[in-house]
Write a protein that holds these residues in place. Structure first.
Motif, PDB file in Angstrom:
ATOM      1  N   CYS A 118      46.278  21.064  56.364  1.00  0.00           N
ATOM      2  CA  CYS A 118      46.115  20.237  57.571  1.00  0.00           C
ATOM      3  C   CYS A 118      45.414  18.922  57.215  1.00  0.00           C
ATOM      4  O   CYS A 118      45.821  17.844  57.662  1.00  0.00           O
ATOM      5  CB  CYS A 118      45.271  20.958  58.619  1.00  0.00           C
ATOM      6  SG  CYS A 118      45.880  22.568  59.130  1.00  0.00           S
ATOM      7  N   LEU A 119      44.376  19.047  56.401  1.00  0.00           N
ATOM      8  CA  LEU A 119      43.557  17.883  56.071  1.00  0.00           C
ATOM      9  C   LEU A 119      44.253  16.920  55.117  1.00  0.00           C
ATOM     10  O   LEU A 119      43.802  15.782  54.959  1.00  0.00           O
ATOM     11  CB  LEU A 119      42.220  18.336  55.488  1.00  0.00           C
ATOM     12  CG  LEU A 119      41.327  19.076  56.484  1.00  0.00           C
ATOM     13  CD1 LEU A 119      40.086  19.612  55.787  1.00  0.00           C
ATOM     14  CD2 LEU A 119      40.949  18.186  57.642  1.00  0.00           C
ATOM     15  N   ALA A 120      45.362  17.342  54.523  1.00  0.00           N
ATOM     16  CA  ALA A 120      46.115  16.434  53.664  1.00  0.00           C
ATOM     17  C   ALA A 120      46.626  15.239  54.473  1.00  0.00           C
ATOM     18  O   ALA A 120      46.674  14.123  53.977  1.00  0.00           O
ATOM     19  CB  ALA A 120      47.269  17.167  53.004  1.00  0.00           C
ATOM     20  N   SER A 146      41.799  12.425  62.100  1.00  0.00           N
ATOM     21  CA  SER A 146      40.966  13.577  61.758  1.00  0.00           C
ATOM     22  C   SER A 146      40.935  14.617  62.872  1.00  0.00           C
ATOM     23  O   SER A 146      40.887  14.293  64.051  1.00  0.00           O
ATOM     24  CB  SER A 146      39.544  13.127  61.450  1.00  0.00           C
ATOM     25  OG  SER A 146      38.758  14.242  61.123  1.00  0.00           O
ATOM     26  N   LEU A 147      40.954  15.866  62.453  1.00  0.00           N
ATOM     27  CA  LEU A 147      40.857  16.984  63.379  1.00  0.00           C
ATOM     28  C   LEU A 147      39.424  17.474  63.515  1.00  0.00           C
ATOM     29  O   LEU A 147      39.121  18.266  64.390  1.00  0.00           O
ATOM     30  CB  LEU A 147      41.725  18.148  62.879  1.00  0.00           C
ATOM     31  CG  LEU A 147      43.215  17.873  62.759  1.00  0.00           C
ATOM     32  CD1 LEU A 147      43.906  19.036  62.063  1.00  0.00           C
ATOM     33  CD2 LEU A 147      43.823  17.621  64.110  1.00  0.00           C
ATOM     34  N   LYS A 148      38.561  16.998  62.646  1.00  0.00           N
ATOM     35  CA  LYS A 148      37.190  17.496  62.615  1.00  0.00           C
ATOM     36  C   LYS A 148      36.422  17.092  63.867  1.00  0.00           C
ATOM     37  O   LYS A 148      36.510  15.966  64.329  1.00  0.00           O
ATOM     38  CB  LYS A 148      36.481  16.976  61.374  1.00  0.00           C
ATOM     39  CG  LYS A 148      37.061  17.513  60.098  1.00  0.00           C
ATOM     40  CD  LYS A 148      36.353  16.966  58.888  1.00  0.00           C
ATOM     41  CE  LYS A 148      36.955  17.505  57.617  1.00  0.00           C
ATOM     42  NZ  LYS A 148      36.265  16.991  56.444  1.00  0.00           N
ATOM     43  N   GLY A 149      35.675  18.063  64.396  1.00  0.00           N
ATOM     44  CA  GLY A 149      34.794  17.803  65.524  1.00  0.00           C
ATOM     45  C   GLY A 149      35.484  17.691  66.872  1.00  0.00           C
ATOM     46  O   GLY A 149      34.871  17.288  67.845  1.00  0.00           O
ATOM     47  N   ARG A 150      36.729  18.076  66.967  1.00  0.00           N
ATOM     48  CA  ARG A 150      37.443  17.982  68.247  1.00  0.00           C
ATOM     49  C   ARG A 150      37.204  19.182  69.148  1.00  0.00           C
ATOM     50  O   ARG A 150      37.600  19.158  70.304  1.00  0.00           O
ATOM     51  CB  ARG A 150      38.935  17.815  68.018  1.00  0.00           C
ATOM     52  CG  ARG A 150      39.269  16.497  67.379  1.00  0.00           C
ATOM     53  CD  ARG A 150      40.667  16.141  67.647  1.00  0.00           C
ATOM     54  NE  ARG A 150      40.960  14.837  67.058  1.00  0.00           N
ATOM     55  CZ  ARG A 150      42.090  14.225  67.218  1.00  0.00           C
ATOM     56  NH1 ARG A 150      43.036  14.763  67.941  1.00  0.00           N
ATOM     57  NH2 ARG A 150      42.280  13.062  66.655  1.00  0.00           N
ATOM     58  N   GLY A 151      36.628  20.215  68.625  1.00  0.00           N
ATOM     59  CA  GLY A 151      36.391  21.435  69.400  1.00  0.00           C
ATOM     60  C   GLY A 151      37.446  22.479  69.074  1.00  0.00           C
ATOM     61  O   GLY A 151      38.635  22.177  69.087  1.00  0.00           O
ATOM     62  N   SER A 152      36.993  23.682  68.764  1.00  0.00           N
ATOM     63  CA  SER A 152      37.932  24.715  68.339  1.00  0.00           C
ATOM     64  C   SER A 152      38.910  25.088  69.446  1.00  0.00           C
ATOM     65  O   SER A 152      40.093  25.318  69.183  1.00  0.00           O
ATOM     66  CB  SER A 152      37.195  25.951  67.825  1.00  0.00           C
ATOM     67  OG  SER A 152      36.351  26.482  68.819  1.00  0.00           O
ATOM     68  N   TYR A 168      36.562  26.224  61.537  1.00  0.00           N
ATOM     69  CA  TYR A 168      36.103  25.435  60.392  1.00  0.00           C
ATOM     70  C   TYR A 168      36.141  23.944  60.708  1.00  0.00           C
ATOM     71  O   TYR A 168      35.172  23.224  60.456  1.00  0.00           O
ATOM     72  CB  TYR A 168      36.943  25.727  59.150  1.00  0.00           C
ATOM     73  CG  TYR A 168      36.648  24.737  58.049  1.00  0.00           C
ATOM     74  CD1 TYR A 168      35.448  24.811  57.349  1.00  0.00           C
ATOM     75  CD2 TYR A 168      37.524  23.708  57.760  1.00  0.00           C
ATOM     76  CE1 TYR A 168      35.147  23.884  56.371  1.00  0.00           C
ATOM     77  CE2 TYR A 168      37.228  22.767  56.780  1.00  0.00           C
ATOM     78  CZ  TYR A 168      36.038  22.865  56.094  1.00  0.00           C
ATOM     79  OH  TYR A 168      35.725  21.921  55.135  1.00  0.00           O
ATOM     80  N   LEU A 169      37.255  23.481  61.239  1.00  0.00           N
ATOM     81  CA  LEU A 169      37.379  22.053  61.522  1.00  0.00           C
ATOM     82  C   LEU A 169      36.377  21.590  62.578  1.00  0.00           C
ATOM     83  O   LEU A 169      35.887  20.476  62.520  1.00  0.00           O
ATOM     84  CB  LEU A 169      38.806  21.712  61.961  1.00  0.00           C
ATOM     85  CG  LEU A 169      39.852  21.830  60.865  1.00  0.00           C
ATOM     86  CD1 LEU A 169      41.244  21.665  61.452  1.00  0.00           C
ATOM     87  CD2 LEU A 169      39.609  20.827  59.750  1.00  0.00           C
ATOM     88  N   ASP A 170      36.070  22.463  63.516  1.00  0.00           N
ATOM     89  CA  ASP A 170      35.085  22.112  64.540  1.00  0.00           C
ATOM     90  C   ASP A 170      33.691  21.994  63.960  1.00  0.00           C
ATOM     91  O   ASP A 170      32.896  21.173  64.391  1.00  0.00           O
ATOM     92  CB  ASP A 170      35.106  23.164  65.655  1.00  0.00           C
ATOM     93  CG  ASP A 170      34.230  22.782  66.823  1.00  0.00           C
ATOM     94  OD1 ASP A 170      34.218  21.597  67.212  1.00  0.00           O
ATOM     95  OD2 ASP A 170      33.549  23.670  67.353  1.00  0.00           O
TER      96      ASP A 170
END
Length: 86
Positions: free
Chosen positions: A31-33, A40-46, A81-83
């Motif tokens: 996904c992170l590729a 970015s998907l990080k911090g969007r909420g699981s 993890y991404l959250d």
């Protein structure tokens, strides 16, 4: 004796969380590729991430193929993890 049981339960709980984070980190690498920087998907909420992935699977959103191969456990681990990732 009760204190020992409580401490053991806490250790087991935090150990499981670390294992889940490791699974999510490994599964999220593809996904992170693509999803970095402004995408970015990080911090969007699981919960939001799981909803988005389900919408993609349902055909309501466009996305390159591959998400249909993920199990529900994979989805939850990746989203968690991404959250939590920085």
């Amino acid at each position: 004796m009760r204190i020992l049981i409580v401490l053991l339960a806490l250790l087991l709980t935090f150990g499981a969380s670390a294992g889940e984070q490791d699974a999510g980190k490994a599964a999220s690498q593809s996904c992170l590729a693509c999803h970095k920087g402004p995408l970015s998907l990080k911090g969007r909420g699981s919960d939001t991430l799981v909803e988005q992935i389900k919408a993609i699977r349902a055909g309501d959103k466009k996305h390159p193929p591959g998400l249909d191969k993920l199990s529900e456990d994979d989805l939850e681990a990746i989203a968690a993890y991404l959250d939590s990732a920085e």
